[in-house]
Design a protein around this motif. Sequence first.
Motif, PDB file in Angstrom:
ATOM      1  N   THR A   1      20.991  22.711 -10.976  1.00 62.98           N
ATOM      2  CA  THR A   1      21.350  22.369  -9.604  1.00 62.98           C
ATOM      3  C   THR A   1      20.247  21.515  -8.987  1.00 62.98           C
ATOM      4  N   ARG A   2      20.540  20.907  -7.860  1.00 69.66           N
ATOM      5  CA  ARG A   2      19.541  20.080  -7.167  1.00 69.66           C
ATOM      6  C   ARG A   2      18.336  20.916  -6.759  1.00 69.66           C
ATOM      7  N   GLN A   3      18.577  22.152  -6.350  1.00 66.88           N
ATOM      8  CA  GLN A   3      17.475  23.026  -5.950  1.00 66.88           C
ATOM      9  C   GLN A   3      16.588  23.361  -7.142  1.00 66.88           C
ATOM     10  N   GLU A   4      17.196  23.551  -8.312  1.00 63.49           N
ATOM     11  CA  GLU A   4      16.392  23.803  -9.509  1.00 63.49           C
ATOM     12  C   GLU A   4      15.586  22.570  -9.889  1.00 63.49           C
ATOM     13  N   LEU A   5      16.208  21.397  -9.745  1.00 65.77           N
ATOM     14  CA  LEU A   5      15.504  20.160 -10.070  1.00 65.77           C
ATOM     15  C   LEU A   5      14.343  19.904  -9.112  1.00 65.77           C
ATOM     16  N   MET A   6      14.460  20.363  -7.866  1.00 69.11           N
ATOM     17  CA  MET A   6      13.390  20.146  -6.893  1.00 69.11           C
ATOM     18  C   MET A   6      12.117  20.885  -7.297  1.00 69.11           C
ATOM     19  N   LYS A   7      12.261  21.941  -8.072  1.00 69.76           N
ATOM     20  CA  LYS A   7      11.096  22.706  -8.517  1.00 69.76           C
ATOM     21  C   LYS A   7      10.348  21.985  -9.633  1.00 69.76           C
ATOM     22  N   VAL A   8      11.027  21.048 -10.284  1.00 61.49           N
ATOM     23  CA  VAL A   8      10.432  20.315 -11.402  1.00 61.49           C
ATOM     24  C   VAL A   8       9.838  19.013 -10.873  1.00 61.49           C
ATOM     25  N   ALA A   9       8.607  18.745 -11.254  1.00 62.91           N
ATOM     26  CA  ALA A   9       7.965  17.487 -10.844  1.00 62.91           C
ATOM     27  C   ALA A   9       8.580  16.331 -11.628  1.00 62.91           C
ATOM     28  N   PRO A  10       8.664  15.154 -11.011  1.00 68.25           N
ATOM     29  CA  PRO A  10       9.195  14.001 -11.743  1.00 68.25           C
ATOM     30  C   PRO A  10       8.309  13.674 -12.941  1.00 68.25           C
ATOM     31  N   LYS A  11       8.925  13.175 -13.992  1.00 64.52           N
ATOM     32  CA  LYS A  11       8.165  12.757 -15.180  1.00 64.52           C
ATOM     33  C   LYS A  11       7.284  11.572 -14.784  1.00 64.52           C
ATOM     34  N   LYS A  12       6.035  11.607 -15.241  1.00 63.82           N
ATOM     35  CA  LYS A  12       5.090  10.563 -14.846  1.00 63.82           C
ATOM     36  C   LYS A  12       5.502   9.196 -15.363  1.00 63.82           C
ATOM     37  N   TRP A  13       5.973   9.131 -16.601  1.00 67.02           N
ATOM     38  CA  TRP A  13       6.330   7.829 -17.165  1.00 67.02           C
ATOM     39  C   TRP A  13       7.542   7.241 -16.448  1.00 67.02           C
ATOM     40  N   LYS A  14       8.437   8.104 -15.964  1.00 69.36           N
ATOM     41  CA  LYS A  14       9.606   7.611 -15.242  1.00 69.36           C
ATOM     42  C   LYS A  14       9.198   7.112 -13.852  1.00 69.36           C
ATOM     43  N   MET A  15       8.276   7.803 -13.208  1.00 67.95           N
ATOM     44  CA  MET A  15       7.777   7.346 -11.912  1.00 67.95           C
ATOM     45  C   MET A  15       7.043   6.014 -12.067  1.00 67.95           C
ATOM     46  N   MET A  16       6.250   5.903 -13.143  1.00 72.94           N
ATOM     47  CA  MET A  16       5.529   4.661 -13.402  1.00 72.94           C
ATOM     48  C   MET A  16       6.515   3.513 -13.593  1.00 72.94           C
ATOM     49  N   LEU A  17       7.581   3.767 -14.333  1.00 70.66           N
ATOM     50  CA  LEU A  17       8.594   2.740 -14.555  1.00 70.66           C
ATOM     51  C   LEU A  17       9.274   2.351 -13.245  1.00 70.66           C
ATOM     52  N   LEU A  18       9.572   3.321 -12.421  1.00 68.19           N
ATOM     53  CA  LEU A  18      10.220   3.051 -11.136  1.00 68.19           C
ATOM     54  C   LEU A  18       9.301   2.237 -10.214  1.00 68.19           C
TER      55      LEU A  18
ATOM     56  N   LEU B   1      10.917   2.113  -2.708  1.00 65.48           N
ATOM     57  CA  LEU B   1      10.665   3.177  -3.679  1.00 65.48           C
ATOM     58  C   LEU B   1      11.251   4.507  -3.207  1.00 65.48           C
ATOM     59  N   GLY B   2      11.180   4.778  -1.907  1.00 67.64           N
ATOM     60  CA  GLY B   2      11.782   5.997  -1.373  1.00 67.64           C
ATOM     61  C   GLY B   2      13.282   6.051  -1.633  1.00 67.64           C
ATOM     62  N   GLY B   3      13.953   4.939  -1.436  1.00 66.63           N
ATOM     63  CA  GLY B   3      15.387   4.871  -1.709  1.00 66.63           C
ATOM     64  C   GLY B   3      15.702   5.021  -3.180  1.00 66.63           C
ATOM     65  N   LEU B   4      14.877   4.398  -4.030  1.00 64.85           N
ATOM     66  CA  LEU B   4      15.096   4.511  -5.470  1.00 64.85           C
ATOM     67  C   LEU B   4      14.847   5.932  -5.964  1.00 64.85           C
ATOM     68  N   GLN B   5      13.861   6.608  -5.378  1.00 69.70           N
ATOM     69  CA  GLN B   5      13.602   7.991  -5.773  1.00 69.70           C
ATOM     70  C   GLN B   5      14.787   8.889  -5.427  1.00 69.70           C
ATOM     71  N   LYS B   6      15.422   8.640  -4.297  1.00 71.77           N
ATOM     72  CA  LYS B   6      16.609   9.423  -3.938  1.00 71.77           C
ATOM     73  C   LYS B   6      17.762   9.112  -4.886  1.00 71.77           C
ATOM     74  N   LYS B   7      17.914   7.839  -5.204  1.00 68.37           N
ATOM     75  CA  LYS B   7      19.015   7.430  -6.075  1.00 68.37           C
ATOM     76  C   LYS B   7      18.850   7.988  -7.492  1.00 68.37           C
ATOM     77  N   PHE B   8      17.632   7.992  -7.990  1.00 69.91           N
ATOM     78  CA  PHE B   8      17.370   8.433  -9.361  1.00 69.91           C
ATOM     79  C   PHE B   8      16.746   9.825  -9.413  1.00 69.91           C
ATOM     80  N   PHE B   9      17.020  10.650  -8.415  1.00 75.36           N
ATOM     81  CA  PHE B   9      16.418  11.974  -8.295  1.00 75.36           C
ATOM     82  C   PHE B   9      16.580  12.811  -9.565  1.00 75.36           C
ATOM     83  N   ALA B  10      17.800  12.944 -10.039  1.00 71.09           N
ATOM     84  CA  ALA B  10      18.055  13.797 -11.219  1.00 71.09           C
ATOM     85  C   ALA B  10      17.426  13.187 -12.462  1.00 71.09           C
TER      86      ALA B  10
END
Length: 92
Positions: A18-35, A79-88
């Motif tokens: 679920t989205r709430q479960e995903l919120m507990k997980v930090a974004p992958k660093k390599w994916k954030m770097m790519l974004l 970047l804020g908009g992209l983070q919301k779009k690619f949240f999962a």
Amino acid sequence: MINDKNSQLDSLMLNEPTRQELMKVAPKKWKMMLLVWVTIYPLLNIFFPLLTPYIGDFSLPIRLFIMTVVIVPIMSFILGGLQKKFFAWLRK
């Protein structure tokens, strides 16, 4: 038969976090770097040619300062908009 379909649907729904479960997980660093790279590269390619005629005579540190003052706020907004779009995706 109906119970079989319901149990299959339940098991499929249980496998997806679920989205709430995903919120507990930090974004992958390599994916954030790519974004970040996907965000900043086009901005640099747009703003360097646009601003160079106006700031080309300044010293390099001043030019870089002006570029960062212009590009970083725009990048943060995008970047804020992209983070919301690619949240999962960022957290998988």
